[in-house]
Motif scaffolding. Structure first.
Motif: not given
Length: 948
Positions: A131-153, A155-161
């Motif tokens: 993957p390119t650097e841009g693709a990895i940065r998209k992954q980081i952004l989306m994965a971290s924010k998805t985990g953060r959103t599950w924490l706000d809900c 649901n820490p088990q779902m966030a951990d993934h």
């Protein structure tokens, strides 16, 4: 309150398209041509179909589409790669759609988490091998924010993934950056960004571990974050506040050991950088909470740590809460008085508000430091002597004295406060309200204990704070309370003055009217008491308009009226008590209260009757009837009463109606009404055989009363009573039918009486169905001659006129009577007399052979009866028969029916021998007349032959 930290590092942002093509949304099933589509294209197209369905949905209800997408994507294996750029574009479109909808508030937190979950999962599924650097940065952004959103809900088990995915992508990105070398400036900047992102993700992982109760794992994550602070000190405040929040969360879960660890970590991290730390006020707050945790955990064990923490907090940033907390810790750790005094001095020296000082006084009292509390309260009053809020301290002083049962000192203090209130040191409104509450509570205690003079004194203290002419509901309540005390003290005139003032301040209060009523009862003013009761009835229905007045429930109003009745009875005022109960029944919607009031009214009526020489007179019956009607109406109404209670009440009032009906022998109208009520109330009771028998009797008696009423009524009004009687009779037949179906009925005259009553009603209504009624009577297994005799009389009683039915009934009665072993000749003679009287021709037009033959048969019956019992037949009745037969012969002679005339005259002569003392005189006279008649008959016959 605990400081909350923003859970995301930056607002959600939209991702750009991974390809240089314009950002135009295309249908995914057109991205790959069908000819060269790989084998997995169906799965990909299925995801595209789900996302298209969601993206094109215009309605605000996305829940079903999101659930289907989430369920489909949750089955993906992220290790399985699907190398299609269209799938990546699909993931990005989903992400951007969720950002847009979330900004507009269209998605809930859970829906947002599920959409991000799906988008991130799809993005990782189509990850290329390099993957390119841009693709990895998209992954980081989306994965971290998805985990953060599950924490706000939550649901820490779902966030951990997703947090693990974000860390993995960060490691990949860091490896790429390191492979370039450290020469380029942009590489150094990128590495700093990676470390900053890693710190945020690690802190989220720590938060997830804390929420799952995994303290060891959370500590490891936090330690990594602390190690990174040397390179990124700007995140010191963020990390410190994150630890503070962990301390708050664990404190709320009563995990004191974990809480002290995280709060200590928060303070330690905050002190590492004066420039980027959270500031002394936040650090002080951290330390105060740490001291509180030690205090609540085990004060005796951790008192030194708690005290050190709060002292350190006050050094960082002195505050009212810190000084007060220090005092709490000193008291809980049972520190000596000199240490407590030092803490109290700190409060005064720090110019804390008066309310804090008063809270300290209350705290001292709660910890049994009474001497210190009163001493400090005096110092507080001196310190705040010129403050407009000083009244709060004075009121507290009174309250504390009363709590320690020092009433005399409290009274002296109150009198001083009253003097000061009118000499320039007025109490503030809040303090004055508290003072009134204290005084009223104290008065209430004495009133309930029966110390009315003491209660009056405390109410008078409260009255002293009101200005002359002041009008408000509270003053009305106070005057009512004063009036109650004065009534108990037998000071009637003063009570009248007090309640007059209450009425002036609050005339629309039911309590004011109740007090007026009590005074009127004690003063024996019946008219005034009745007026007050009427006003109470009206006010019990009226809504309360003023917000500062007591909201009176309807049940409370009913209880007040019940109490009014009780007061009247206790004072020997039965009529007034009945008036109170009547007002209760008229105005209350509470069925239980209404029925209780009606029971009392019924008992009072019977009690009055027992004490009266005339017993249950008409006037008492007239009072009783509306009470029973109201009871029927109340019980019949669908309510919250249980079936058992409803049946019990109905049966009680049914018996009252029955017994009342038996007292109405001279009033058929009232008897009918009571028996009808008894029947109607019985319909509300569980049916059984005894109850059905009672229903039958009630209806039978109601019908009899209606007929009796008809007999005494003018002819013009009889039809209505007769119709009512028929209705009762028909209902009674239905009850009899039910009784027969339930088993054998004992032999009684009910059927005969019902038929007799129905015959009378229909006969007087000129209803032709009377003939069928007579037939029904004749078909009965046992028929009494008295019934037939009565029916014969009713058939000819005006306005009825049924002579044929009358004769039929008489013939049946005569036949039955003659069949008896010892027939009474007198009765037989009466029947024959009536039959002959009904059959005698009243004029020439009625002389017919049929009529004469019927009449001849009756005379022969009479002769046979006389012959069977010559000594028992009345002589005058024999003479009457002789006369009627002779007159019939003479009538026929005048009509030139000589043969018939001779026959009837001869019949008359046959009765002569059955005369007793009159035989000789009548035999001589009748023989001569009979010879003369025979001579004339012979001459008349000869003349007829000569003419022929």
């Amino acid at each position: 309150m605990p400081i909350q930290v923003s859970r995301g590092s930056s607002p959600a942002q939209q991702l750009g398209s991974p390809t240089p093509e314009p950002a135009v949304r295309r249908r995914m099933d057109r991205c790959v041509s069908s000819a060269g589509a790989p084998k997995r294209v169906r799965g990909k197209l299925a995801y595209n179909a789900f996302t298209d369905n969601l993206l094109q949905k215009q309605t605000p209800d996305f829940d079903e589409a999101i659930e289907k997408l989430f369920s489909k994507v949750s089955g993906l294996d992220t290790l399985t790669k699907i190398p299609y750029s269209q799938l990546e574009e699909c993931a990005i479109q989903l992400w951007n759609w969720s950002v847009t909808k979330n900004a507009g508030g269209a998605l809930s937190n859970v829906q947002q988490a599920k959409v991000r979950h799906a988008a991130c999962s799809l993005l990782y599924c189509c990850e290329p091998e390099n993957p390119t650097e841009g693709a990895i940065r998209k992954q980081i952004l989306m994965a971290s924010k998805t985990g953060r959103t599950w924490l706000d809900c939550k649901n820490p088990q779902m966030a951990d993934h997703f947090l693990r995915l974000a860390v993995k992508s960060l490691e990949t990105l860091y490896s790429q950056l390191m492979s370039r070398g450290d020469a380029a400036a942009d590489v150094t900047s990128s590495k700093a960004d990676v470390e900053k992102d890693l710190l945020r993700i690690l802190s989220c992982q720590a938060e997830s571990a804390v929420s799952q109760g995994n303290s060891r794992e959370a500590t490891v994550y936090m330690q990594r974050c602390k190690d990174m602070l040397q390179r990124i000190p700007k995140d010191t405040a963020y990390l410190s506040l994150m630890c503070y929040n962990f301390g708050v969360d664990t404190y709320n879960l009563r995990k004191f050991e974990d809480s002290t660890f995280w709060l200590s970590q928060s303070y330690d991290i905050g002190k590492t950088s004066a420039k980027y730390g959270p500031g002394p006020d936040v650090l002080a707050k951290d330390l105060r909470l740490l001291a509180t945790v030690y205090l609540e955990w085990d004060c005796q064990r951790f008192q030194e740590k708690a005290l050190d923490a709060v002292i350190l907090a006050n050094k960082e940033c002195v505050s009212t809460s810190g000084l007060y907390l220090k005092l709490r810790i000193l008291l809980r750790s049972e520190a000596p008085d000199n240490h407590i005094r030092a803490g109290l001095d700190e409060l005064l020296e720090s110019q804390v508000p008066l309310e804090v000082c008063l809270s300290a006084v209350k705290l001292l009292m709660s910890e049994d430091r009474e001497m210190l509390a009163f001493d400090y309260l005096k110092r507080v009053c001196q310190h705040f002597g010129s403050s407009p809020d000083l009244g709060a301290a004075l009121v507290l002083h009174v309250e504390l004295l009363l709590q320690r049962n020092k009433e005399l000192l409290a009274k002296q203090k109150i009198e001083d406060i009253i003097t000061g209130h009118y000499s320039g040191k007025q109490l503030a409104p809040d303090a004055l309200t508290i003072m009134h509450v204290i005084l009223w509570d104290q008065a209430s205690k004495h009133f309930e204990a029966g110390n009315y003079a003491e209660a009056l004194q405390w109410y008078n203290y409260s009255f002293s704070f009101f200005k002359a002419g002041q009008m408000e509901p509270n003053l009305a309540k106070l005057q009512r309370n004063r009036a109650s005390c004065l009534l108990h003290l037998q000071q009637l005139e003063k009570a009248k003055e007090a309640i007059k003032e209450a009425e002036r301040s609050d005339p629309e209060s039911i309590f004011t009217q109740f007090c007026i009523y009590k005074i009127a009862v004690q003063d024996d003013n019946v008219q005034k008491a009745a007026e007050a009761l009427n006003a109470m009835g009206v006010l019990s229905k009226s809504p309360v308009s003023s917000e500062d007045r007591l909201l009176l429930s309807e049940s409370a109003a009913s209880c007040l009226l019940c109490l009014a009745a009780q007061i009247a009875l206790e004072n020997g005022r039965q009529e007034t008590a009945m008036k109170a109960l009547e007002v209760l029944c008229e105005n209350s919607k509470d069925e239980a209260h209404v029925l209780m009031g009606l029971r009392c009214l019924v008992r009072l009526v019977f009690s009055s009757a027992e004490n009266s020489a005339d017993g249950l007179r008409d006037v008492n019956l007239d009072k009783l009837l509306p009470y029973l009607k109201r009871a029927l109406q109340t019980i019949s109404h669908q309510s919250h009463m249980t079936a058992e209670r409803r049946a019990e009440d109905a049966n009680w009032f049914r018996k009252i109606a029955w017994n009342s009906a038996l007292q109405c022998e001279s009033r058929p109208d009232r008897m009918r009404d009571f028996f009808v009520l008894s029947y109607q109330l019985s319909l509300l009771c569980p049916p059984d055989r005894a109850l059905l028998m009672g229903q039958r009797t009630s209806l039978l008696m109601a019908a009899a009363a209606s007929l009796e009423l008809c007999r005494k009524s003018p002819h013009s009004t009889q039809a209505e009573d007769l119709t009512v009687a028929l209705e009762h009779i028909q209902t009674c037949w239905e009850v009899c039918k039910t009784l027969r179906a339930s088993g054998n009925l004992p032999a009684d005259p009910t059927d005969s009486l019902l038929l007799l009553y129905e015959f009378e009603a229909r006969a007087k209504l000129s209803d032709p169905k009377v003939e069928t009624i007579l037939e029904s009577v004749l078909e009965l297994e046992h028929v009494e001659t008295k019934v037939l005799e009565t029916m014969a009389g009713l058939a000819m009683e005006p306005p009825a006129h049924f002579p044929q039915l009358c004769k039929k009934a008489l013939r049946a009665a005569l036949s039955l009577h003659r069949k008896q072993p010892q027939a009474d000749p007198t009765h037989c003679s009466k029947y024959v007399h009536s039959l002959i009287k009904l059959s005698l021709p009243s004029g020439v037009s009625e002389v017919e052979s049929r009529v004469l033959q019927e009449l001849w048969d009756y005379f022969e019956d009479a002769l046979s009866i006389i012959s069977a019992a010559p000594d028992g037949f009345p002589e005058m009745e024999t003479l009457w028969l002789l006369t009627q037969a002779w007159n019939a012969g003479i009538l026929l002679y005048s009509l030139a029916q000589y043969h018939e005339a001779e026959k009837w005259c001869g019949l008359a002569m046959s009765f002569i021998r059955h005369l007793g003392s009159l035989r000789e005189s009548y035999e001589t006279q009748m023989t001569g007349l009979y010879s003369e008649i025979l001579d004339r008959l012979d001459k008349a016959k000869k003349n007829i032959h000569t003419e022929e």
